[in-house]
Design a protein around this motif. Structure first.
Motif, PDB file in Angstrom:
ATOM      1  N   MET A  10       0.892  -1.174  -0.040  1.00 11.96           N
ATOM      2  CA  MET A  10      -0.165  -0.022   0.185  1.00 11.96           C
ATOM      3  C   MET A  10       0.846   1.087  -0.015  1.00 11.96           C
ATOM      4  SD  MET A  10      -1.814  -2.161   2.607  1.00 11.96           S
ATOM      5  CE  MET A  10      -2.916  -3.530   2.346  1.00 11.96           C
ATOM      6  N   LYS A 127      -6.122  -2.844   0.586  1.00 14.67           N
ATOM      7  CA  LYS A 127      -5.184  -1.886  -0.208  1.00 14.67           C
ATOM      8  C   LYS A 127      -6.102  -0.413  -0.685  1.00 14.67           C
ATOM      9  CE  LYS A 127      -2.501  -1.543  -4.498  1.00 14.67           C
ATOM     10  NZ  LYS A 127      -1.395  -0.871  -4.085  1.00 14.67           N
ATOM     11  N   GLU A 131      -5.587   3.206   0.772  1.00 11.79           N
ATOM     12  CA  GLU A 131      -4.963   4.197  -0.203  1.00 11.79           C
ATOM     13  C   GLU A 131      -5.974   5.389  -0.731  1.00 11.79           C
ATOM     14  OE1 GLU A 131      -3.451   2.016  -3.612  1.00 11.79           O
ATOM     15  OE2 GLU A 131      -1.535   1.517  -2.415  1.00 11.79           O
TER      16      GLU A 131
END
Lengths: 148, 148
Positions: A10, A127, A131
């Motif tokens: 990530m 992820k 993000e």
């Protein structure tokens, strides 16, 4: 014994978000299943449910910020009970690297194949949560087959 | 020895498309990598390339329509050489079920964790190709980490 292994990275200026997403009920509900309850402290039990098909109860074995989170499955499908799920975290420059291991499957049954692919899709949900702020937890998860 | 296992299901009125996507250069280029060349017949060698990082050469060991496809890695990263990749297919009503096994890893190294997650994302690309006509082969593949 057979193991499911995965690795995702990530890119985030806030690596502590990865640890929070694995060690708080709100964080877990943001990428795995909306229906997450329980106690995320070491020694506590987390309940993950996927209506209408059931779910998993996990005892939290270990939680070291930025390093490791570990669970043992204490209730759920027969094949899962007694297996362990380890999350190893490390920082490589801008990237938070997650090594995932779901260990101790008695046999490499077809259900294990399914769970391996499904874990990958949930790791990509994690992820995305870290993000972008938006994951795809159940029931908004990616359908990979007739088994969901 | 350690194995990567996955399972996906494709809902399609044309299950032969799954087999074609695993046994023709055009089909393979539609979900794994644009840069696919070689001979997809049993005994032939397929070259899969992922510029600029290299790729894999696979000898086709077996190809039974609607049932099984099997490859042996004959060139590529050291950890891959000699491993085998099996695709088992079956029809369950409207669904074509694919059981995937990448077997014979000497050790569960970090690269194996990466390849496991990356295979899952390529299997979802294969599913998308079969169901919608559009996959996500390299270089348009999903980036899962710093290792791509």
């Amino acid at each position: 014994m057979a193991d499911i292994l995965h690795r995702v990275g990530m890119r985030t200026p806030a690596p502590e978000k990865v640890y929070e997403a694995l060690t708080t009920v709100d964080g877990l509900a943001g990428w795995w299943t909306d229906d997450t309850k329980g106690n995320a402290d070491v020694g506590g039990v987390l309940q993950f449910r996927f209506p209408p098909v059931g779910g998993f109860d996990m005892e939290v074995l270990e939680a070291k910020p930025g390093e490791k989170v570990s669970w043992r499955v204490v209730d759920g499908p027969e094949e899962w009970i007694g297996t362990t799920i380890d999350w190893q975290l490390r920082q490589d420059g801008d990237w938070t690297i997650v090594l995932f291991q779901h260990r101790g499957w008695a046999e490499p049954v077809e259900f294990m194949h399914h769970c391996s692919t499904k874990w990958a899709s949930y790791l990509l949900s994690l992820k995305s949560l870290v993000e972008t702020g938006d994951g795809a937890p159940a029931p908004r998860d990616v359908q990979i087959s007739d088994w969901h």
